[in-house]
Design a protein around this motif. Structure first.
Motif, short mmCIF file in Angstrom:
data_model
loop_
_atom_site.label_atom_id
_atom_site.label_comp_id
_atom_site.label_asym_id
_atom_site.label_seq_id
_atom_site.Cartn_x
_atom_site.Cartn_y
_atom_site.Cartn_z
N TYR A 36 0.85 -1.18 0.00
CA TYR A 36 0.00 0.00 0.00
C TYR A 36 0.89 1.24 0.00
O TYR A 36 1.80 1.35 0.81
N LEU A 37 0.63 2.16 -0.90
CA LEU A 37 1.40 3.40 -0.98
C LEU A 37 0.60 4.52 -0.30
O LEU A 37 -0.56 4.75 -0.65
N ALA A 38 1.23 5.20 0.65
CA ALA A 38 0.57 6.29 1.37
C ALA A 38 0.17 7.38 0.40
O ALA A 38 0.86 7.65 -0.59
N LYS A 39 -0.96 8.03 0.69
CA LYS A 39 -1.48 9.08 -0.19
C LYS A 39 -1.67 10.36 0.61
O LYS A 39 -1.74 10.35 1.83
N ASP A 40 -1.75 11.47 -0.10
CA ASP A 40 -2.08 12.76 0.48
C ASP A 40 -2.80 13.55 -0.61
O ASP A 40 -2.90 13.10 -1.75
N ILE A 41 -3.30 14.74 -0.27
CA ILE A 41 -4.01 15.54 -1.26
C ILE A 41 -3.23 16.80 -1.56
O ILE A 41 -2.29 17.15 -0.84
N THR A 42 -3.63 17.48 -2.61
CA THR A 42 -2.95 18.72 -2.97
C THR A 42 -3.08 19.72 -1.82
O THR A 42 -4.11 19.75 -1.14
N PRO A 43 -2.05 20.52 -1.57
CA PRO A 43 -2.12 21.52 -0.49
C PRO A 43 -3.24 22.53 -0.74
O PRO A 43 -3.62 22.79 -1.89
N PHE A 44 -3.78 23.08 0.33
CA PHE A 44 -4.89 24.02 0.23
C PHE A 44 -4.48 25.26 -0.57
O PHE A 44 -5.28 25.81 -1.32
N SER A 45 -3.24 25.68 -0.45
CA SER A 45 -2.79 26.85 -1.21
C SER A 45 -2.87 26.59 -2.72
O SER A 45 -3.22 27.48 -3.49
N ALA A 46 -2.59 25.37 -3.15
CA ALA A 46 -2.70 25.03 -4.57
C ALA A 46 -4.15 25.03 -5.02
O ALA A 46 -4.46 25.45 -6.13
N VAL A 47 -5.05 24.59 -4.14
CA VAL A 47 -6.48 24.61 -4.46
C VAL A 47 -6.95 26.05 -4.64
O VAL A 47 -7.68 26.37 -5.57
N LEU A 48 -6.49 26.94 -3.75
CA LEU A 48 -6.86 28.35 -3.86
C LEU A 48 -6.30 28.98 -5.12
O LEU A 48 -6.97 29.79 -5.77
N ASP A 49 -5.08 28.63 -5.48
CA ASP A 49 -4.48 29.18 -6.69
C ASP A 49 -5.29 28.81 -7.92
O ASP A 49 -5.49 29.63 -8.83
N LYS A 50 -5.80 27.58 -7.96
CA LYS A 50 -6.57 27.12 -9.12
C LYS A 50 -7.95 27.74 -9.17
O LYS A 50 -8.53 27.86 -10.23
N THR A 51 -8.51 28.12 -8.02
CA THR A 51 -9.85 28.71 -8.02
C THR A 51 -9.81 30.19 -8.33
O THR A 51 -10.84 30.78 -8.61
N GLY A 52 -8.64 30.82 -8.24
CA GLY A 52 -8.54 32.24 -8.51
C GLY A 52 -8.89 33.09 -7.31
O GLY A 52 -9.03 34.30 -7.43
N MET A 53 -9.05 32.49 -6.16
CA MET A 53 -9.43 33.24 -4.97
C MET A 53 -8.30 34.17 -4.53
O MET A 53 -8.55 35.27 -4.07
N VAL A 54 -7.08 33.73 -4.67
CA VAL A 54 -5.94 34.53 -4.19
C VAL A 54 -5.37 35.39 -5.30
O VAL A 54 -5.17 36.58 -5.14
N GLN A 55 -5.11 34.77 -6.45
CA GLN A 55 -4.49 35.52 -7.54
C GLN A 55 -5.56 36.02 -8.50
O GLN A 55 -6.58 35.40 -8.70
N GLY A 56 -5.31 37.14 -9.09
CA GLY A 56 -6.19 37.64 -10.12
C GLY A 56 -7.46 38.29 -9.60
O GLY A 56 -8.43 38.34 -10.33
N MET A 57 -7.46 38.74 -8.37
CA MET A 57 -8.66 39.40 -7.85
C MET A 57 -8.81 40.77 -8.51
O MET A 57 -7.86 41.50 -8.67
#
Length: 131
Positions: A36-57
């Protein structure tokens, strides 16, 4: 009138924390599963970058923020980087229980912070409405 972005941001982080808790719990449950290979998810900062919440306001007035499309869900589960302390065990498993337990504590603290901030903001909103 646009909805207050802080509530959307808090909701987004709560969703991210929930997904991360599920992934960490799965890692812990499979700590003795061979290969079994341990898993994790994308960091929250990367999720925000993709949604445009932080950049491009875009700001139309000094006190206003532009509404952003938050419907796009950018949370991805991926294989976790190999832990240098344990490496790959004889069974082929890469779960480090100490690291997973640290993550659960981090998730708990972030969730409590998110909840207390939203509670405080909600109380402030109610105080302005009562006047």
């Amino acid at each position: 009138m646009n909805p207050i972005q802080l509530f959307e941001l808090a909701s987004r982080q709560a969703e991210w924390l929930s997904v991360r808790q599920q992934v960490v719990a799965t890692n812990i449950a499979n700590a003795n599963t061979p290969k079994y290979l341990a898993k994790d998810i994308t960091p929250f900062s990367a999720v925000l970058d993709k949604t445009g919440m932080v950049q491009g306001m875009a700001v139309t007035q000094p006190g206003h923020m532009a509404a952003n499309d938050m419907s796009d869900r950018n949370i991805a589960v991926e294989d976790e980087d190999l832990n240098n302390e344990i490496g790959i065990q004889e069974s082929g498993n890469t779960v480090a229980l100490a690291q997973e337990l640290r993550k659960t504590g981090e998730i708990k603290r972030n969730h409590e912070l998110n909840t207390s901030l939203m509670s405080s903001f909600h109380r402030m909103m109610l105080m302005t409405v009562k006047r």
